[in-house]
Design an enzyme around this catalytic site. Structure first.
Site, PDB file in Angstrom:
ATOM      1  N   ASP A 143       0.820  -1.215   0.000  1.00 17.82           N
ATOM      2  CA  ASP A 143       0.000   0.000   0.000  1.00 17.82           C
ATOM      3  C   ASP A 143       0.855   1.268   0.000  1.00 17.82           C
ATOM      4  OD1 ASP A 143      -2.391   1.744   0.746  1.00 17.82           O
ATOM      5  OD2 ASP A 143      -3.269  -0.239   0.726  1.00 17.82           O
ATOM      6  N   HIS A 208      -4.187   5.845   3.342  1.00 16.15           N
ATOM      7  CA  HIS A 208      -4.770   4.595   2.845  1.00 16.15           C
ATOM      8  C   HIS A 208      -4.099   3.364   3.467  1.00 16.15           C
ATOM      9  CE1 HIS A 208      -5.795   1.585  -0.315  1.00 16.15           C
ATOM     10  NE2 HIS A 208      -6.826   2.352  -0.578  1.00 16.15           N
ATOM     11  N   SER A 535     -10.857  -1.515  -1.536  1.00 17.49           N
ATOM     12  CA  SER A 535      -9.610  -1.448  -0.770  1.00 17.49           C
ATOM     13  C   SER A 535      -9.833  -1.814   0.687  1.00 17.49           C
ATOM     14  CB  SER A 535      -9.058  -0.022  -0.789  1.00 17.49           C
ATOM     15  OG  SER A 535      -8.447   0.254  -2.005  1.00 17.49           O
TER      16      SER A 535
END
Ligand SMILES: *[C@@H]1O[C@H](CO)[C@@H](O)[C@H](O)[C@H]1NC(C)=O
Ligand SMILES: *[C@@H]1O[C@H](CO)[C@@H](O)[C@H](O)[C@H]1NC(C)=O
Ligand SMILES: *[C@@H]1O[C@H](CO)[C@@H](O)[C@H](O)[C@H]1NC(C)=O
Ligand SMILES: *[C@@H]1O[C@H](CO)[C@@H](O)[C@H](O)[C@H]1NC(C)=O
Ligand SMILES: *[C@@H]1O[C@H](CO)[C@@H](O)[C@H](O)[C@H]1NC(C)=O
Ligand SMILES: *[C@@H]1O[C@H](CO)[C@@H](O)[C@H](O)[C@H]1NC(C)=O
Ligand SMILES: *[C@@H]1O[C@H](CO)[C@@H](O)[C@H](O)[C@H]1NC(C)=O
Length: 751
Positions: A143, A208, A535
């Site tokens: 990520d 994220h 995600s």
């Protein structure tokens, strides 16, 4: 606004990227290509021997030692064999013809696609755990990096990393280092230096990666919320497991060569589960061995590592699912029972509830209201639509201090820049997604929008107010609007996505180096944020796999996947695309501990499947490596419509009027009770005839295998129907082992 990487942000990324690529191509026409060469030759040869082999090949292909040396970017060789180099197209084709090369493909840029969600999945904080085994499991997350200071990564009470761990903790700007929770953190960046002006550091400046990591394995943190919203205990699904971050995503996206470099390392580092919330920027399918993630996942699964991948945010259109290799788990996003509602009132009291995450409390009783068309700048030169409040189309004097009604999503930065005090948006593309905005904002249905628009037209002194968001209960689960749908292109008769997990408005840890919306105009920096996307669904499945593995250490990745799929809960809210949206349904990790039967898949079955897909023995030998020679003509051939012992069954008709005729061959392994008898039950719609042979399976020991076949025949009764879904259930009264059977035909060919 942020859909874990919204389309808007995406378009922006790609515009930037396009410009940059053009500017660099003038001084260097060579582009990075990945040369994939299958398995590592021999563990003893080491990296140096591989690098020599790569250099020799490259010199042969380019024909000039100096240029070859300059063109080499990186050699892979810890977990699989290959390299990246800057090549001209003809040099790439020359390399592709070499005996030792499986595939050569251009490097592409991929994108990133409470925690009440675990409660909703039936996994309370007090759920039975195998703590010792769980704390020896390592989840590798691919990520944007990680922010280790988050309370979700507090390592109090954690022992040292498991002895098998061989990974590293890199240093870098603003990165405070690893601990016994985040045991590894590395970054991979083989891109042109002028593409990335960011600091080389494993730290998460986006949010994220921190979010994903805490969903998978964050420790329980009571009292977490986003400004009081969604308050509760934030925790991961495998809170005792360790995290290793592989930062492969930068501001421009995530490039194949970095993703592969990360996977090459992670497999060798000793991770048990891999979570990848990354997918191609477009929907086109790619051959498995020209797809960085499919390649890396193949080698991971060969080493017993479970790989969970996000299915993409290109829904609700059909045929948009990504990351479809059968050895990985493709995850769709479903809802939990919590909705974020934002009340909007106008005039003397009419009100509706919109969707958004609005943390701003109104300071006045009401604000003047206008609309994009009323606030238009008559002399504006910018292209764009004032009704949609496009940037450059509005008159600042008519916006300042007002709430503005606009058609379509995502004009919050423009309204803020012009001094507006709020934004009401009419949208029906994402009716279920609560985005965060840089001004007070709510998204409403277009029909409600027309009412507000009419009201603005009807008076000179229109007023409105947008309240702070509150959470309400809603019926769930359903498949999120943005979640990519099947069917897939690459291996049409394998149903994808496989499974669904919560991915709508998930509260989890965030990096305080990024604002809530990611916008520079946003000065809200928080420890917990709410975002949506496949995600967010993906690490739920990675954690559920770790949970199952902590009780069943010897189960293969395919066995764990089967356990998760056959015990999943079908969507409660029925949608027309049913299993094409959610596969087998929403995960139920606790049930997955006791699936009764599993559909296991050995490496040699994957190989037979690849032979059936047309890969020849030369290629297959490169993939498998080692002394054991797999040979397509001597292996037991893959049988049936799909050629794989998959836990779901799927048929795509080659022609809309083809008759339905399919045969699925399956073998189940008993992991329930020693002595048990399972009976088949089939639920099928009109027009579809499903026959199971035999209809009972008797077992008298554990690990015993029994085979059966499923014959599917029939036709579409309704002219405009495009999907028929049946369900096969094996039951011994204690376990219910469920597989969807889905027939799809593409109608557009008829119209
Ligand atoms: C209207 O648009 C013109 C041309 O782009 C610009 O010069 C002007 O400043 C704008 N007026 C306002 C009030 O925003
Ligand atoms: C309000 O006025 C604008 C501009 O004149 C027009 O485009 C729009 O259709 C009107 N809306 C309604 C609901 O009447
Ligand atoms: C929603 O309702 C269900 C059933 O009444 C309840 O169990 C659940 O806790 C509620 N969820 C929230 C977020 O209040
Ligand atoms: C990160 O570190 C650099 C260099 O130490 C510093 O200039 C920058 O402000 C930091 N960035 C953030 C977001 O804290
Ligand atoms: C296998 O396929 C590769 C690439 O298509 C080709 O170069 C090779 O000759 C084939 N080998 C055999 C044994 O057919
Ligand atoms: C595979 O087996 C066939 C039949 O036994 C044999 O002719 C062929 O040479 C073998 N291929 C390889 C690559 O070993
Ligand atoms: C399929 O069958 C229908 C009804 O018989 C016919 O009208 C249609 O043209 C056929 N479609 C195709 C693509 O052959």
């Amino acid at each position: 606004m942020k859909l874990s990487e919204t389309l808007l942000v995406l378009v922006f990324f790609h515009l930037c990227l396009g410009v940059r690529l053009i500017s660099t191509s003038t001084h260097n026409e060579r582009k990075p290509y990945i040369v994939y060469m299958g398995d590592v030759a021999d563990a003893n040869d080491g990296l140096a021997a591989h690098a020599d082999q790569h250099n020799t090949l490259l010199v042969e292909a380019i024909g000039d030692e100096g240029i070859a040396k300059e063109s080499m970017i990186h050699s892979y060789g810890r977990s699989f064999n290959g390299f990246v180099a800057r090549l001209l197209p003809h040099e790439a084709s020359r390399l592709a013809q070499k005996e030792s090369v499986v595939s050569v493909f251009p490097n592409t840029i991929q994108k990133l696609h409470t925690t009440r969600s675990w409660e909703f999945l039936g996994m309370p904080e007090t759920v039975r755990r195998n703590l010792k085994a769980e704390s020896n499991l390592i989840i590798g997350v691919f990520d944007t990096g990680i922010w280790p200071q988050s309370p979700s990564f507090n390592d109090k009470g954690y022992g040292p990393p498991p002895p098998k761990w061989k990974g590293k903790c890199a240093k870098g700007a603003n990165f405070t280092g690893c601990n016994n929770k985040v045991i590894g953190a590395t970054y991979f960046n083989l891109n042109d230096p002028d593409m990335t002006e960011e600091d080389l550091t494993p730290v998460d400046t986006d949010g994220h990666g921190t979010h994903i990591s805490s969903i998978a394995a964050g420790v329980p943190v009571p009292g977490a919320s986003l400004y009081g919203l969604a308050a509760g205990t934030a925790r991961g699904g495998a809170p005792s497991a360790r995290i290793s971050m592989y930062k492969v995503c930068w501001y421009f996206g995530c490039s194949d060569m970095d993703l592969l470099a990360g996977l090459d390392a992670a497999i060798a580092d000793g991770v048990d589960v891999i979570s990848v919330s990354i997918g191609p920027a477009g929907v086109a399918g790619r051959d498995f061995f020209e797809d960085a993630l499919a390649i890396g996942a193949f080698h991971a699964v060969k080493k017993g590592i479970f790989v969970s991948c996000a299915g993409g945010n290109f829904g609700p259109e059909l045929m948009t699912v990504q990351n479809v290799a059968p050895w990985m788990v493709t995850v769709a996003a479903s809802s939990i029972d919590r909705q974020f509602q934002t009340a909007v009132k106008w005039g003397s009291g009419l009100g509706i509830s919109g969707i958004s995450i609005n943390t701003f409390s109104p300071r006045k009783k009401s604000y003047p209201l206008t609309s994009g068309s009323h606030a238009a700048n008559a002399s504006a030169k910018a292209d764009g639509n004032a009704r949609a409040c496009d940037s450059g189309t509005l008159d600042q004097r008519k916006v300042k201090g007002k709430i503005v009604y606009c058609v379509g999503l995502g004009q919050d930065s423009t309204i803020r820049e012009l001094g507006g005090s709020g934004l009401i948006m009419a949208d029906d593309q994402y009716p279920d997604v609560a985005f965060s905005y840089v001004v007070a904002a709510a998204a409403i249905k277009p029909t409600d929008g027309t009412k507000i628009d009419g009201y603005v037209n009807s008076t000179k002194r229109a007023t409105a107010i947008i309240y702070r968001t509150r959470t309400v209960n809603m019926s769930a689960p359903f498949v999120a609007s943005f979640s990519s749908r099947g069917p897939q292109f690459i291996t049409p008769n394998i149903l994808k996505p496989d499974i669904a997990a919560p991915g709508l408005s998930i509260l989890a840890a965030y990096s305080q180096l990024a604002s809530i919306t990611g916008s520079e105009d946003d000065n809200r920096f928080v420890k917990y944020n709410v975002i949506s996307g496949t995600s967010m669904a993906c690490p739920h499945v990675a954690a559920a796999a770790a949970y199952v593995k902590s009780f069943h250490s010897r189960w293969s990745p395919a066995a764990i996947k089967s356990a998760l799929m056959t015990t999943a809960t079908p969507m409660k809210i029925k949608q027309q695309d049913a299993e094409l949206g959610s596969g087998s349904g929403q995960i139920n990790p606790v049930k997955a501990l006791h699936p009764g039967l599993i559909y296991d898949i050995s490496m040699s079955s994957y190989i037979s499947f690849l032979c059936k897909q047309g890969y020849n023995s030369t290629t297959i030998h490169l993939l498998t490596g080692g002394k054991k020679l797999y040979n397509c003509s001597t292996l037991r051939p893959a049988r049936g419509t799909d050629g794989l012992n998959y836990p779901s069954m799927h048929l795509q008709l080659p022609h809309p009027n083809s008759t339905i005729s399919a045969a699925f061959y399956r073998t189940v392994t008993n992991v329930g009770y020693k002595n048990s008898v399972y009976t088949a039950k089939v639920k099928s719609p009109e027009g579809l005839e499903v026959t199971v042979v035999p209809t009972t399976l008797s077992f008298n020991r554990l690990r015993q295998k029994r085979s059966f076949k499923v014959l599917v025949k029939g036709k579409f009764v309704e002219e405009d129907a495009w999907i028929l879904s049946a369900l096969l259930e094996w039951s011994d009264s204690k376990h219910s082992v469920r597989s969807p059977i889905v027939v799809y035909r593409q109608l557009s060919a008829i119209i």
